[in-house]
Motif scaffolding. Sequence first.
Motif, PDB file in Angstrom:
ATOM      1  N   ALA A 165       0.669  -1.194  -0.238  1.00  0.00           N
ATOM      2  CA  ALA A 165       0.045  -0.057   0.036  1.00  0.00           C
ATOM      3  C   ALA A 165       1.147   1.126  -0.135  1.00  0.00           C
ATOM      4  CB  ALA A 165      -1.275  -0.031   1.162  1.00  0.00           C
ATOM      5  N   GLY A 168       2.741   1.374  -3.301  1.00  0.00           N
ATOM      6  CA  GLY A 168       1.967   2.491  -4.402  1.00  0.00           C
ATOM      7  C   GLY A 168       1.684   3.987  -3.951  1.00  0.00           C
ATOM      8  N   ALA A 169       1.159   3.821  -2.819  1.00  0.00           N
ATOM      9  CA  ALA A 169       0.697   5.397  -2.776  1.00  0.00           C
ATOM     10  C   ALA A 169       2.265   6.381  -3.277  1.00  0.00           C
ATOM     11  CB  ALA A 169       0.736   5.492  -1.138  1.00  0.00           C
ATOM     12  N   SER A 172       2.010   5.871  -6.902  1.00  0.00           N
ATOM     13  CA  SER A 172       0.836   7.089  -7.473  1.00  0.00           C
ATOM     14  C   SER A 172       1.075   8.632  -7.485  1.00  0.00           C
ATOM     15  CB  SER A 172      -0.273   6.809  -6.584  1.00  0.00           C
ATOM     16  OG  SER A 172      -1.398   7.887  -7.478  1.00  0.00           O
ATOM     17  N   LEU A 173       1.195   8.874  -6.703  1.00  0.00           N
ATOM     18  CA  LEU A 173       2.349  10.386  -6.318  1.00  0.00           C
ATOM     19  C   LEU A 173       3.427  11.087  -6.935  1.00  0.00           C
ATOM     20  CD1 LEU A 173       2.363  10.637  -2.165  1.00  0.00           C
ATOM     21  CD2 LEU A 173       0.780  12.032  -4.180  1.00  0.00           C
ATOM     22  N   TRP A 176       2.011  11.354  -9.744  1.00  0.00           N
ATOM     23  CA  TRP A 176       1.125  12.515 -10.245  1.00  0.00           C
ATOM     24  C   TRP A 176       1.465  13.959 -10.360  1.00  0.00           C
ATOM     25  CZ3 TRP A 176      -1.109  15.866  -5.677  1.00  0.00           C
ATOM     26  CH2 TRP A 176      -2.258  16.482  -6.438  1.00  0.00           C
ATOM     27  N   PHE A 204       0.326  11.100   5.845  1.00  0.00           N
ATOM     28  CA  PHE A 204      -0.605  10.326   5.707  1.00  0.00           C
ATOM     29  C   PHE A 204      -0.665   8.587   5.702  1.00  0.00           C
ATOM     30  CE2 PHE A 204      -1.996   7.029   2.068  1.00  0.00           C
ATOM     31  CZ  PHE A 204      -3.228   7.248   3.242  1.00  0.00           C
ATOM     32  N   ALA A 207       1.265   8.181   9.907  1.00  0.00           N
ATOM     33  CA  ALA A 207      -0.560   8.330  10.960  1.00  0.00           C
ATOM     34  C   ALA A 207      -1.060   7.427  11.479  1.00  0.00           C
ATOM     35  CB  ALA A 207      -0.939   9.556  11.174  1.00  0.00           C
ATOM     36  N   GLY A 208      -1.254   6.494  10.353  1.00  0.00           N
ATOM     37  CA  GLY A 208      -2.121   5.784   9.785  1.00  0.00           C
ATOM     38  C   GLY A 208      -1.064   4.362  11.013  1.00  0.00           C
TER      39      GLY A 208
ATOM     40  N   ARG B 157      -4.906  21.280  -2.080  1.00  0.00           N
ATOM     41  CA  ARG B 157      -4.147  20.538  -2.528  1.00  0.00           C
ATOM     42  C   ARG B 157      -3.510  18.850  -1.849  1.00  0.00           C
ATOM     43  NH1 ARG B 157      -1.526  20.243  -7.375  1.00  0.00           N
ATOM     44  NH2 ARG B 157       1.199  19.118  -7.392  1.00  0.00           N
ATOM     45  N   GLU B 158      -3.396  19.610  -0.587  1.00  0.00           N
ATOM     46  CA  GLU B 158      -3.147  18.446   0.700  1.00  0.00           C
ATOM     47  C   GLU B 158      -4.186  17.261   0.350  1.00  0.00           C
ATOM     48  OE1 GLU B 158      -1.822  19.575   4.104  1.00  0.00           O
ATOM     49  OE2 GLU B 158      -0.259  17.963   4.312  1.00  0.00           O
ATOM     50  N   SER B 160      -6.270  16.356  -2.061  1.00  0.00           N
ATOM     51  CA  SER B 160      -6.671  15.858  -2.911  1.00  0.00           C
ATOM     52  C   SER B 160      -4.827  14.643  -3.786  1.00  0.00           C
ATOM     53  CB  SER B 160      -5.867  16.884  -5.169  1.00  0.00           C
ATOM     54  OG  SER B 160      -6.398  17.492  -5.044  1.00  0.00           O
ATOM     55  N   ALA B 161      -4.009  15.077  -2.951  1.00  0.00           N
ATOM     56  CA  ALA B 161      -2.247  14.828  -2.859  1.00  0.00           C
ATOM     57  C   ALA B 161      -3.190  13.006  -2.019  1.00  0.00           C
ATOM     58  CB  ALA B 161      -1.552  15.270  -1.876  1.00  0.00           C
ATOM     59  N   LEU B 162      -3.345  12.720  -1.044  1.00  0.00           N
ATOM     60  CA  LEU B 162      -4.505  12.097   0.205  1.00  0.00           C
ATOM     61  C   LEU B 162      -5.015  11.264  -0.467  1.00  0.00           C
ATOM     62  CD1 LEU B 162      -5.097  13.875   3.143  1.00  0.00           C
ATOM     63  CD2 LEU B 162      -2.770  13.036   2.745  1.00  0.00           C
ATOM     64  N   HIS B 164      -4.288  10.914  -3.695  1.00  0.00           N
ATOM     65  CA  HIS B 164      -3.988  10.038  -5.224  1.00  0.00           C
ATOM     66  C   HIS B 164      -3.022   9.113  -4.253  1.00  0.00           C
ATOM     67  CE1 HIS B 164      -3.842  11.843  -8.794  1.00  0.00           C
ATOM     68  NE2 HIS B 164      -4.473  12.883  -8.142  1.00  0.00           N
ATOM     69  N   ALA B 165      -3.034   9.397  -3.025  1.00  0.00           N
ATOM     70  CA  ALA B 165      -2.199   8.337  -2.196  1.00  0.00           C
ATOM     71  C   ALA B 165      -2.581   7.199  -2.063  1.00  0.00           C
ATOM     72  CB  ALA B 165      -1.734   9.303  -0.349  1.00  0.00           C
ATOM     73  N   LEU B 166      -3.886   7.862  -1.395  1.00  0.00           N
ATOM     74  CA  LEU B 166      -5.276   6.136  -1.154  1.00  0.00           C
ATOM     75  C   LEU B 166      -5.300   5.229  -2.371  1.00  0.00           C
ATOM     76  CD1 LEU B 166      -6.861   5.108   1.143  1.00  0.00           C
ATOM     77  CD2 LEU B 166      -8.074   6.685   1.068  1.00  0.00           C
ATOM     78  N   VAL B 167      -5.874   6.001  -3.627  1.00  0.00           N
ATOM     79  CA  VAL B 167      -6.451   4.841  -4.950  1.00  0.00           C
ATOM     80  C   VAL B 167      -4.715   4.393  -4.850  1.00  0.00           C
ATOM     81  CG1 VAL B 167      -7.015   5.260  -6.695  1.00  0.00           C
ATOM     82  CG2 VAL B 167      -8.235   6.985  -5.658  1.00  0.00           C
ATOM     83  N   GLY B 168      -3.779   5.083  -4.919  1.00  0.00           N
ATOM     84  CA  GLY B 168      -2.707   4.350  -5.948  1.00  0.00           C
ATOM     85  C   GLY B 168      -2.198   3.410  -4.673  1.00  0.00           C
ATOM     86  N   ALA B 169      -2.310   3.224  -3.276  1.00  0.00           N
ATOM     87  CA  ALA B 169      -2.322   2.220  -2.167  1.00  0.00           C
ATOM     88  C   ALA B 169      -3.721   0.805  -3.162  1.00  0.00           C
ATOM     89  CB  ALA B 169      -2.581   2.675  -1.166  1.00  0.00           C
ATOM     90  N   ALA B 205      -4.982   3.390   6.106  1.00  0.00           N
ATOM     91  CA  ALA B 205      -5.396   4.269   5.100  1.00  0.00           C
ATOM     92  C   ALA B 205      -6.430   5.618   6.483  1.00  0.00           C
ATOM     93  CB  ALA B 205      -6.802   4.501   4.546  1.00  0.00           C
ATOM     94  N   GLY B 208      -4.573   6.415   9.768  1.00  0.00           N
ATOM     95  CA  GLY B 208      -3.120   7.478   9.229  1.00  0.00           C
ATOM     96  C   GLY B 208      -4.738   8.500   9.565  1.00  0.00           C
ATOM     97  N   GLY B 210      -7.268   9.807  10.018  1.00  0.00           N
ATOM     98  CA  GLY B 210      -7.841  10.511  11.573  1.00  0.00           C
ATOM     99  C   GLY B 210      -7.039  10.548  11.995  1.00  0.00           C
ATOM    100  N   LEU B 212      -4.662  12.566  11.448  1.00  0.00           N
ATOM    101  CA  LEU B 212      -3.894  13.961  10.146  1.00  0.00           C
ATOM    102  C   LEU B 212      -4.957  14.662  11.217  1.00  0.00           C
ATOM    103  CD1 LEU B 212      -3.072  13.056   7.029  1.00  0.00           C
ATOM    104  CD2 LEU B 212      -1.201  14.251   8.817  1.00  0.00           C
TER     105      LEU B 212
END
Lengths: 222, 222, 222, 222
Positions: A165, A168-169, A172-173, A176, A204, A207-208, B157-158, B160-162, B164-169, B205, B208, B210, B212
């Motif tokens: 995970a 992959g994150a 992806s970043l 992007w 991200f 913390a998780g 922007r942040e 969005s970055a999160l 992208h990280a989540l989808v990438g994961a 996720a 993390g 949470g 944040l």
Amino acid sequence: MGAVKSKRVPRAVREQQMMDAAVLTFARRGYRAASMDEIAEVAGVSKPLVYLYLNSKDELFSAVIRRESEALVAAVTAAVEPGAPADRQLWSGLKGFFAHTTENPDGWAVLHQQARTQGEPFAREVAAMRAEIMTFVTALIGAAAKEAGCDGELADREVSALAHALVGAAESLAEWVNTGTDEGTSGERERPAPRDTAATLMNFAWAGLGRLIGGGRWSPEG
Amino acid sequence: MGAVKSKRVPRAVREQQMMDAAVLTFARRGYRAASMDEIAEVAGVSKPLVYLYLNSKDELFSAVIRRESEALVAAVTAAVEPGAPADRQLWSGLKGFFAHTTENPDGWAVLHQQARTQGEPFAREVAAMRAEIMTFVTALIGAAAKEAGCDGELADREVSALAHALVGAAESLAEWVNTGTDEGTSGERERPAPRDTAATLMNFAWAGLGRLIGGGRWSPEG
Amino acid sequence: MGAVKSKRVPRAVREQQMMDAAVLTFARRGYRAASMDEIAEVAGVSKPLVYLYLNSKDELFSAVIRRESEALVAAVTAAVEPGAPADRQLWSGLKGFFAHTTENPDGWAVLHQQARTQGEPFAREVAAMRAEIMTFVTALIGAAAKEAGCDGELADREVSALAHALVGAAESLAEWVNTGTDEGTSGERERPAPRDTAATLMNFAWAGLGRLIGGGRWSPEG
Amino acid sequence: MGAVKSKRVPRAVREQQMMDAAVLTFARRGYRAASMDEIAEVAGVSKPLVYLYLNSKDELFSAVIRRESEALVAAVTAAVEPGAPADRQLWSGLKGFFAHTTENPDGWAVLHQQARTQGEPFAREVAAMRAEIMTFVTALIGAAAKEAGCDGELADREVSALAHALVGAAESLAEWVNTGTDEGTSGERERPAPRDTAATLMNFAWAGLGRLIGGGRWSPEG
DNA sequence: CATGAATGAGGTTTCATTCAT
DNA sequence: TATGAATGAAACCTCATTCAT
């Protein structure tokens, strides 16, 4: 078109020029669509010379994959401080990763977009490199768990999943952040600094993971 | 090889057979390396019929991308409960995503590995689909932040970055989980259930996020 | 696109519709580039019906050549007055020729541009028709010479050559007057009347032939 | 079939060999029916080499049209004596035309039969060449009229028509004279000398034009 | 009478690769 | 060291033609 003609160049140098041309062309066109003609022209040499040095399109692609893989691993490895705590190692590794992919987008595109989608044997080569990184990240997560005193509570399989995970994150970043308004002459969206991207991802992820390691769990029933 | 020969089939049915064959072949070989000859053979028809119905390799690939994109979005959309809290929506969406990609690995491979790496206009088509999902995830993260009462503390922007990280994961896990000992007849490593994969990612996720959202921040200086 | 669908049409009528469509399509695209698909569509029928009635592309083309050849010969034949002096017969024949080609430019294009350039057996069919006309013209020139009392002074071979020159001149003029600003919405150059074209050619040719033969000046009013 | 194999020939030479083969094949089969396979075989090279040098069937055909057009115009231009009276210029031009088309029947067939019937852009290229010749002939007719002192009595449009008639007559004779018992090994009908064909046409045309204009009789001996 | 479904054969074009110098 | 000349193999695509209803 093509590089300036310079005759009588030592073999090692010429090989690098050819591989640079190959990286550029493979990134732009894809492995299959890139022709040896174009690569030779971009490299500023004749086609037979490419064959003389690199033997075949397959071997050229493999050589490119190897060179770019090693460069990426070297960049990440050089960035981490070996003895530091797990979180610091991850942080510095991510900085190295984002810095390298930002500076070397074509090489990253070849590894991430092209090599992985061309089947055997190329996919295996880049998979090996990715596995190496994955092992490193997996170890860091395990180490962090141990540092937090929750040894054994996370199954190996789950740690692997977390590593996948996280990587992959990051990938992806990286895509992007480095993609987009390439040709946009005006309004060129400024790319975030690698350091900021790494920080976002650390926040991200860590913390998780911290929560996970420290006990707090999200639950589907919740 | 090739499907069972069934003659005189209505056009709509034949078209779906052809697209099934195309998905399989594009996933196995890649867009460029897949030949119309092989697709026709897998579909159990002659090549001219493929051209008669689908017009060209480009259009066939586009049609495949469209069909698979819509199927994926439909699967995710059907999985989420519209009115539920953000975390539950994300959880059910991920379950839908992993379930669909597990059941339909070739379609996912075409979208994720092939279409995105073939340049325009194919990359744009999948990018549009991915953007749709990204918008959904971004909205969920924003909603979660609002539910937690920390509206506005996260820059767009942040967020969005999160996303992208989540989808990438998620994409990385989908690939990891569904890839592997395909041909190994014995010792077939069992794939985790989509539900378990979704749970792992949610734990990673959400804990993390949470943290944040709740204020705890990892810091490079820490 | 294509003609209005009208079902249950008698065979003879359908065949003419198909041949009309074929003339149009062959004239526009050329024999090879015209596809049976397009001909069927223009005719407003399905392709198998074209095959049922006309058997093959070759036979269809032959049938078109035959029909258009006969129509042209009939138009010229109908125009001449059998018993009149040679010059009047030629004059009326030319009027008939230019009138028919002006009214039927596609048919003329198929005969003159397409059929003659497609090799055997098509070239032979249109060559036979042209030979028929050539024989007629040759006879007229011979008759005119006899009328002028210079029988035998012109070798047969020379009379043939004069006939070829005259027919070639007529064909060139037919193409010149009927070609051109087809699509030009404005400034549509007006085509000369067939009668005027015939008069120009008669003046050119007959004054020359008259001198050669020793006779007097030809005039359309004469 | 096929030329004698001669390996490693300089590019310029090979290109001419290919164009020779193309002229032959296009003349025999027509543009569409001629296959690149046959052209390559006739040229004694492999198909890829044809593409390497001439790029495509279209470009090859255009190149052939250009080469043959220029050769024809050059032959006619070289034949005329610039300062001579109009009738002598026409006479020598016709001799040059018939000599060239007799020596080069395939090139003439490509220009006259194939290129003109293949639509844009080929028809335009050969039409431009024909227009050039037509302009020359038109000027000669105008000059002859002026020499005979009947300036202005012939309308421009009528002079153009006469030029078209004369050129069409020449084309028809060129085809008639050079066509025929090609394959007949025995009884090969002897072709008339270009000089005689030109004389026949001059007599036909000039006597006619002379009468129209009011001048005296033209004679090749004059 | 009429057609939707289907294909064998052949076309143009491209490309990785090698030879001879 | 370096290259101009050349090709076998295979790709995409089209078309005349037929079958089964």
